[in-house]
Write a protein that holds these residues in place. Structure first.
Motif, PDB file in Angstrom:
ATOM      1  N   LEU A 288       0.865  -1.179   0.000  1.00 22.95           N
ATOM      2  CA  LEU A 288       0.000   0.000   0.000  1.00 22.95           C
ATOM      3  C   LEU A 288       0.900   1.227   0.000  1.00 22.95           C
ATOM      4  CD1 LEU A 288      -2.839   1.300   0.394  1.00 22.95           C
ATOM      5  CD2 LEU A 288      -2.410   1.151   2.852  1.00 22.95           C
ATOM      6  N   VAL A 289       0.634   2.175  -0.911  1.00 26.74           N
ATOM      7  CA  VAL A 289       1.458   3.372  -1.063  1.00 26.74           C
ATOM      8  C   VAL A 289       0.682   4.595  -0.588  1.00 26.74           C
ATOM      9  CG1 VAL A 289       2.768   4.795  -2.693  1.00 26.74           C
ATOM     10  CG2 VAL A 289       2.565   2.332  -3.090  1.00 26.74           C
ATOM     11  N   GLU A 290       1.290   5.368   0.300  1.00 27.94           N
ATOM     12  CA  GLU A 290       0.708   6.630   0.764  1.00 27.94           C
ATOM     13  C   GLU A 290       1.713   7.742   0.551  1.00 27.94           C
ATOM     14  OE1 GLU A 290      -2.276   7.405   1.798  1.00 27.94           O
ATOM     15  OE2 GLU A 290      -3.017   5.354   1.665  1.00 27.94           O
ATOM     16  N   PRO A 291       1.328   8.879  -0.024  1.00 23.85           N
ATOM     17  CA  PRO A 291       0.010   9.185  -0.553  1.00 23.85           C
ATOM     18  C   PRO A 291      -0.285   8.364  -1.807  1.00 23.85           C
ATOM     19  CG  PRO A 291       1.521  10.979  -1.048  1.00 23.85           C
ATOM     20  CD  PRO A 291       2.276   9.998  -0.199  1.00 23.85           C
ATOM     21  N   PRO A 292      -1.577   8.178  -2.125  1.00 22.34           N
ATOM     22  CA  PRO A 292      -1.975   7.245  -3.186  1.00 22.34           C
ATOM     23  C   PRO A 292      -1.893   7.816  -4.604  1.00 22.34           C
ATOM     24  CG  PRO A 292      -3.919   8.178  -2.175  1.00 22.34           C
ATOM     25  CD  PRO A 292      -2.729   8.748  -1.433  1.00 22.34           C
ATOM     26  N   TRP A 293      -0.681   8.188  -5.026  1.00 23.48           N
ATOM     27  CA  TRP A 293      -0.461   8.717  -6.371  1.00 23.48           C
ATOM     28  C   TRP A 293       0.613   7.912  -7.062  1.00 23.48           C
ATOM     29  CZ3 TRP A 293      -3.520  12.533  -8.324  1.00 23.48           C
ATOM     30  CH2 TRP A 293      -4.273  13.278  -7.417  1.00 23.48           C
TER      31      TRP A 293
ATOM     32  N   ASP B 236       6.211  -3.621   9.261  1.00 21.83           N
ATOM     33  CA  ASP B 236       5.367  -3.730   8.076  1.00 21.83           C
ATOM     34  C   ASP B 236       5.176  -2.382   7.386  1.00 21.83           C
ATOM     35  OD1 ASP B 236       3.695  -2.606   9.960  1.00 21.83           O
ATOM     36  OD2 ASP B 236       2.017  -3.970   9.593  1.00 21.83           O
ATOM     37  N   ARG B 237       5.659  -1.281   8.013  1.00 17.95           N
ATOM     38  CA  ARG B 237       5.613   0.052   7.393  1.00 17.95           C
ATOM     39  C   ARG B 237       7.033   0.560   7.204  1.00 17.95           C
ATOM     40  NH1 ARG B 237       0.850   2.992   7.683  1.00 17.95           N
ATOM     41  NH2 ARG B 237       1.988   4.931   7.868  1.00 17.95           N
ATOM     42  N   LEU B 238       7.244   1.238   6.081  1.00 17.23           N
ATOM     43  CA  LEU B 238       8.564   1.765   5.762  1.00 17.23           C
ATOM     44  C   LEU B 238       8.411   3.181   5.214  1.00 17.23           C
ATOM     45  CD1 LEU B 238      11.651   1.039   5.307  1.00 17.23           C
ATOM     46  CD2 LEU B 238      10.981   0.493   2.973  1.00 17.23           C
ATOM     47  N   THR B 239       9.089   4.146   5.828  1.00 13.62           N
ATOM     48  CA  THR B 239       9.125   5.504   5.297  1.00 13.62           C
ATOM     49  C   THR B 239      10.300   5.579   4.336  1.00 13.62           C
ATOM     50  OG1 THR B 239       8.167   6.397   7.317  1.00 13.62           O
ATOM     51  CG2 THR B 239       9.327   7.951   5.873  1.00 13.62           C
ATOM     52  N   VAL B 240      10.017   5.943   3.089  1.00 11.13           N
ATOM     53  CA  VAL B 240      11.027   5.919   2.037  1.00 11.13           C
ATOM     54  C   VAL B 240      11.939   7.137   2.145  1.00 11.13           C
ATOM     55  CG1 VAL B 240      11.391   5.895  -0.455  1.00 11.13           C
ATOM     56  CG2 VAL B 240       9.490   4.621   0.530  1.00 11.13           C
ATOM     57  N   THR B 241      13.246   6.886   2.154  1.00 13.81           N
ATOM     58  CA  THR B 241      14.226   7.967   2.236  1.00 13.81           C
ATOM     59  C   THR B 241      15.138   8.009   1.020  1.00 13.81           C
ATOM     60  OG1 THR B 241      15.744   6.539   3.460  1.00 13.81           O
ATOM     61  CG2 THR B 241      14.258   7.934   4.759  1.00 13.81           C
ATOM     62  N   LYS B 242      15.050   7.000   0.149  1.00 13.86           N
ATOM     63  CA  LYS B 242      15.865   6.959  -1.065  1.00 13.86           C
ATOM     64  C   LYS B 242      15.018   6.449  -2.210  1.00 13.86           C
ATOM     65  CE  LYS B 242      20.344   6.113   1.098  1.00 13.86           C
ATOM     66  NZ  LYS B 242      21.188   7.158   0.595  1.00 13.86           N
TER      67      LYS B 242
ATOM     68  N   VAL C  47       6.775   9.654  -5.729  1.00 14.09           N
ATOM     69  CA  VAL C  47       7.984  10.475  -5.805  1.00 14.09           C
ATOM     70  C   VAL C  47       8.523  10.739  -4.406  1.00 14.09           C
ATOM     71  CG1 VAL C  47       7.599  11.575  -8.036  1.00 14.09           C
ATOM     72  CG2 VAL C  47       6.539  12.529  -6.012  1.00 14.09           C
ATOM     73  N   LEU C  48       9.826  10.753  -4.299  1.00 14.33           N
ATOM     74  CA  LEU C  48      10.508  10.849  -3.015  1.00 14.33           C
ATOM     75  C   LEU C  48      10.073  12.062  -2.207  1.00 14.33           C
ATOM     76  CD1 LEU C  48      12.659   9.342  -1.396  1.00 14.33           C
ATOM     77  CD2 LEU C  48      14.381  10.760  -2.504  1.00 14.33           C
ATOM     78  N   TRP C  49       9.903  13.203  -2.866  1.00 11.79           N
ATOM     79  CA  TRP C  49       9.583  14.426  -2.128  1.00 11.79           C
ATOM     80  C   TRP C  49       8.127  14.489  -1.667  1.00 11.79           C
ATOM     81  CZ3 TRP C  49       6.392  16.469  -5.798  1.00 11.79           C
ATOM     82  CH2 TRP C  49       6.728  16.250  -7.147  1.00 11.79           C
TER      83      TRP C  49
END
Length: 109
Positions: free
Chosen positions: A16-21, A58-64, A25-27
């Motif tokens: 599941l991707v948040e925000p749902p777009w 089970d959740r990951l905040t993307v930094t790269k 994109v990283l920013w």
């Protein structure tokens, strides 16, 4: 919980991707959530085919930027999700669209 079904009726692992777009994109401060059967403590994340992040979350905040997958022992590997760092992006909502639907597009830069 959310349990997507494969054509054979078996549960599958999804992200599941948040925000749902799309594209992500990283920013946009993207958060990925691995959804599948099994315990969160057994979730494994991969970025560009390499182990990534702290196992058991089970959740990951993307930094790269990169291509992400997760693995859940009960249902296996998820499809990949790509997070880019492009400076100009035309985004669409993540949900499925049918011909004739009204859609909001986002041009970000």
């Amino acid at each position: 919980g959310w349990c997507p079904l494969s054509p054979t009726g078996a549960q599958t692992t999804q992200i599941l991707v948040e925000p749902p777009w799309r594209p992500a994109v990283l920013w946009d401060q993207v958060t990925l959530t691995c959804q599948g059967s099994g315990t969160a403590s057994a979730t494994t994340w991969y970025r560009d085919r390499w182990h990534w992040g702290q196992q058991g979350q089970d959740r990951l905040t993307v930094t790269k930027s990169g291509t992400y997958r997760c693995y859940s022992p009960g249902t296996g590997r998820s499809p990949s999700v790509t997070v880019s760092d492009d400076w100009l992006v035309l985004q669409v909502p993540v949900w499925a669209l049918l011909e004739g639907d009204t859609v909001t597009l986002r041009c970000r830069g």
